[in-house]
Write a protein that holds these residues in place. Structure first.
Motif, PDB file in Angstrom:
ATOM      1  N   CYS A 197      -4.921   1.257  -5.851  1.00 21.45           N
ATOM      2  CA  CYS A 197      -3.435   0.879  -5.785  1.00 21.45           C
ATOM      3  C   CYS A 197      -4.014  -0.019  -7.309  1.00 21.45           C
ATOM      4  CB  CYS A 197      -3.200  -0.144  -4.535  1.00 21.45           C
ATOM      5  SG  CYS A 197      -1.335  -0.613  -4.139  1.00 21.45           S
ATOM      6  N   ALA A 244      -8.755   1.057  -0.775  1.00 17.20           N
ATOM      7  CA  ALA A 244      -7.626   1.395  -1.223  1.00 17.20           C
ATOM      8  C   ALA A 244      -6.693   0.332  -2.284  1.00 17.20           C
ATOM      9  CB  ALA A 244      -6.875   2.310   0.139  1.00 17.20           C
ATOM     10  N   ALA A 269       0.492   9.826  -5.522  1.00 16.73           N
ATOM     11  CA  ALA A 269      -0.079   8.168  -5.219  1.00 16.73           C
ATOM     12  C   ALA A 269      -0.964   7.762  -4.434  1.00 16.73           C
ATOM     13  CB  ALA A 269       0.610   7.555  -6.104  1.00 16.73           C
ATOM     14  N   ASN A 270       0.415   7.406  -2.878  1.00 16.36           N
ATOM     15  CA  ASN A 270       0.088   7.317  -1.971  1.00 16.36           C
ATOM     16  C   ASN A 270      -0.816   7.902  -1.106  1.00 16.36           C
ATOM     17  OD1 ASN A 270       2.021   4.470  -1.961  1.00 16.36           O
ATOM     18  ND2 ASN A 270       3.690   6.221  -1.316  1.00 16.36           N
ATOM     19  N   THR A 323      -2.465  11.733  -9.748  1.00 22.63           N
ATOM     20  CA  THR A 323      -2.147  11.435  -8.697  1.00 22.63           C
ATOM     21  C   THR A 323      -1.913  12.886  -7.681  1.00 22.63           C
ATOM     22  OG1 THR A 323      -0.358   9.966  -8.560  1.00 22.63           O
ATOM     23  CG2 THR A 323      -1.998   8.880  -8.805  1.00 22.63           C
ATOM     24  N   GLU A 366      -3.704   1.411 -10.281  1.00 24.21           N
ATOM     25  CA  GLU A 366      -3.026   2.598 -10.731  1.00 24.21           C
ATOM     26  C   GLU A 366      -0.827   1.286 -10.970  1.00 24.21           C
ATOM     27  OE1 GLU A 366      -4.078   5.836  -7.127  1.00 24.21           O
ATOM     28  OE2 GLU A 366      -2.129   4.284  -6.720  1.00 24.21           O
ATOM     29  N   ASN A 415      -4.270   7.400  -2.105  1.00 23.58           N
ATOM     30  CA  ASN A 415      -4.731   5.744  -1.792  1.00 23.58           C
ATOM     31  C   ASN A 415      -5.447   6.027  -0.616  1.00 23.58           C
ATOM     32  OD1 ASN A 415      -4.325   5.308  -4.509  1.00 23.58           O
ATOM     33  ND2 ASN A 415      -2.604   3.909  -4.406  1.00 23.58           N
ATOM     34  N   LEU A 456       0.755  -1.086   0.003  1.00 26.86           N
ATOM     35  CA  LEU A 456      -0.172   0.422  -0.195  1.00 26.86           C
ATOM     36  C   LEU A 456       0.461   0.626   0.337  1.00 26.86           C
ATOM     37  CD1 LEU A 456      -3.461  -0.415   1.584  1.00 26.86           C
ATOM     38  CD2 LEU A 456      -2.517   0.165  -0.567  1.00 26.86           C
ATOM     39  N   HIS A 457       2.463   1.221   0.858  1.00 25.14           N
ATOM     40  CA  HIS A 457       3.017   2.065  -0.019  1.00 25.14           C
ATOM     41  C   HIS A 457       4.095   1.724  -1.394  1.00 25.14           C
ATOM     42  CE1 HIS A 457       2.232   3.056   4.403  1.00 25.14           C
ATOM     43  NE2 HIS A 457       3.733   3.746   4.281  1.00 25.14           N
ATOM     44  N   ILE A 458       3.433   2.492  -2.533  1.00 27.00           N
ATOM     45  CA  ILE A 458       4.062   2.019  -3.984  1.00 27.00           C
ATOM     46  C   ILE A 458       5.919   2.461  -3.519  1.00 27.00           C
ATOM     47  CG2 ILE A 458       3.743   2.537  -5.924  1.00 27.00           C
ATOM     48  CD1 ILE A 458       1.115   3.165  -5.774  1.00 27.00           C
TER      49      ILE A 458
END
Lengths: 250, 259
Positions: free
Chosen positions: A183, A179, A132-133, A40, A186, A136, A25-27
């Motif tokens: 993700c 989320a 993005a993060n 984003t 994305e 999300n 979830l942390h890209i």
């Protein structure tokens, strides 16, 4: 010497948190392409700018100390591992919790601040994909989570603990799942991971993470409901006293 | 503002050295890293020569800045282990020649290209960011962000968060020790409940602490606008470094098309 010690201690804390990763979830940097990064980022900057203004209006000169400690609170809470049903362990994301406690604007501002610090200082999540993060987990996880929670709570009754419990439980699970799905999209839109693989990996894992998130969020809000209900963003009517929430100094 | 020491974490162990990299102002260092990270991230998959060029530049930055290599590698190992979970997902896809197949799972040349590209991108970006955080204290980073026109309010909140991070983590550890010493952490169901209560309790303490901090700030003359030190002025040297970074980023892209 002292600095080295602090570094070692911090590293052990981070190691601990990272060996039980919330899968992606942390890209990290390098996974998203330009269109996804650009869109984003624009949304994230808009969200932060709006949230800053709204929070400043509401909290005025209390903004800096309160938002600062609350962001540190979310950061600390995210480092705690707890057992989730199914045998693994996970840690809190805290979006719905932040929303329920601080409201949508302060909640998403605090979450965004946490992601900025995690990306810039701890390399947890990339800097080019920070937008993005934030999108999300700050916008969908916190803003979305809050309004879902609010709708359910209003449906059951604002002054009932049951409304709080059911509302946060559902909102916490749904916001984590949504989320994760966003993700996955994305990653797929950036042609980094095929959509099918991304969706299956993300959803199967976050079904469990979401349950853990819901359980911890419910336990947390129940505790606050019983001890300091006046601290909720929309406190139950019985807890609202003549002194506003802002001045609740004990 | 910016009197962050004491309990605050210090990651910038290589701050004191005097090298061409550390001589840059914090804002210039941030800009250089962001420009390069963007250039790396936006390079299309499979442009190996571009990343080859970039990695020469980045590795020389690592050497020039004299960061402690053991710490750098340690941090990289932890961060990459985190990235690797997502990386695996990039491998399994259709397209290109099939190199290996087992049931419906197959590894193709396209999959390998993307895996390699994304791995390189993540690795190079992490190297850069680690050099930045190992050489630049958080206070300087925040000051740099302010100079780069980040809203003052946001920077002030970030600084306030950083200042209380250590305090809250320590407070939570104390609560956890208390719970363990009372045998409250046995049993998974029980443990979840106790952790939930601890987080709730931590929030109440946090909010009250925030109020106290606010009162303390007011009593010291706080008027709602944080006080910031003068930022170090941009120097000609910064400008040269920035232009070189931009040129280098472009050169990397050109290298792919020319060769």
């Amino acid at each position: 010497m002292i600095e080295t010690l602090a570094l070692v201690r911090l590293q052990s804390i981070i190691n601990h948190a990272m060996w039980h990763p919330i899968v992606a979830l942390h890209i990290p940097d390098g996974f998203l392409n330009f269109p996804v990064i650009a869109v984003t980022w624009v949304i994230a900057i808009g969200l932060i700018a709006l949230a800053l203004r709204k929070v400043q209006d509401e909290y005025q000169d209390r903004t800096v100390p309160l938002m600062g400690v609350c962001a540190a609170f979310i950061f600390a809470a995210q480092m705690i591992n707890f057992p989730i049903p199914g045998g693994t362990s996970g840690h809190l994301l805290g979006g719905t919790l932040a929303g329920a406690l601080l409201g949508p604007w302060a909640g998403s501002l605090v979450m965004s601040v946490v992601f900025i610090v995690q990306a810039v200082v701890f390399q947890d999540g990339g800097i080019t994909v920070m937008g993005a993060n934030i999108f999300n987990m700050g916008l969908i996880g916190t803003f979305g989570g809050y309004y879902l929670f609010r709708a359910i709570r209003n449906g059951i009754g604002r002054d009932k603990l049951q409304g709080m419990v059911v509302g946060t439980a559902i909102a916490a699970w749904v916001s984590v799942m949504v989320a994760a799905i966003v993700c996955a999209f994305e990653l797929a839109l950036s042609e980094a991971v095929p959509l099918q693989v991304a969706l299956i990996a993300m959803m199967s894992w976050h079904v469990l993470i979401g349950i853990g998130e819901a359980l911890i969020t419910v336990a947390t809000v129940t505790f606050i409901w019983r001890t300091r209900p006046d601290l909720f963003y929309r406190a139950p009517h019985r807890a609202i006293t003549s002194t506003p929430r802002s001045l609740s100094i004990r | 503002m910016m009197l962050l020491h004491g309990g605050a974490f210090s990651l910038a162990i290589d701050n004191q050295r005097s090298t061409p990299w550390q001589d840059l102002t914090p804002q210039a260092r941030i800009l250089c890293v962001v420009i390069m990270a963007m250039a790396i991230a936006l390079t299309p998959n499979g442009h190996w020569l571009t990343w080859g060029t970039y990695s020469i530049g980045i590795l020389s930055t690592v050497l020039v800045s004299q960061v402690t290599l053991s710490v750098l590698l340690q941090r990289l190992a932890v961060e990459l282990s985190f990235v690797s979970v997502v990386l695996l997902g990039t491998l399994f896809r259709e397209g290109g020649d099939i190199l290996w197949q087992w049931g419906i799972v197959s590894i193709t040349t396209t999959g390998l290209t993307i895996l390699g590209s994304v791995t390189l991108k993540a690795l190079l970006s992490l190297l850069l960011l680690n050099v930045l955080t190992l050489t630049t204290p958080v206070t300087d980073l925040l000051q740099g962000l302010k100079t780069l026109k980040t809203p003052v309010l946001l920077v002030a909140i970030l600084a306030s968060m950083y200042r209380y991070l250590g305090v809250l983590i320590e407070e939570f550890n104390a609560m956890r020790r208390a719970a363990v010493s009372r045998n409250l952490m046995i049993g998974r169901r029980w443990q979840r409940l106790v952790v939930g209560n601890m987080i709730g309790s931590l929030f109440i303490r946090t909010y009250e602490r925030g109020e106290r901090v606010h009162q303390a700030m007011l009593s010291r003359g706080y008027q709602g606008l944080p006080f910031f030190q003068e930022s170090p002025k941009n120097t000609g040297y910064d400008l040269i470094a920035l232009s070189l970074t931009v040129l280098f980023a472009i050169a990397g892209q050109v290298a792919y098309w020319v060769v």
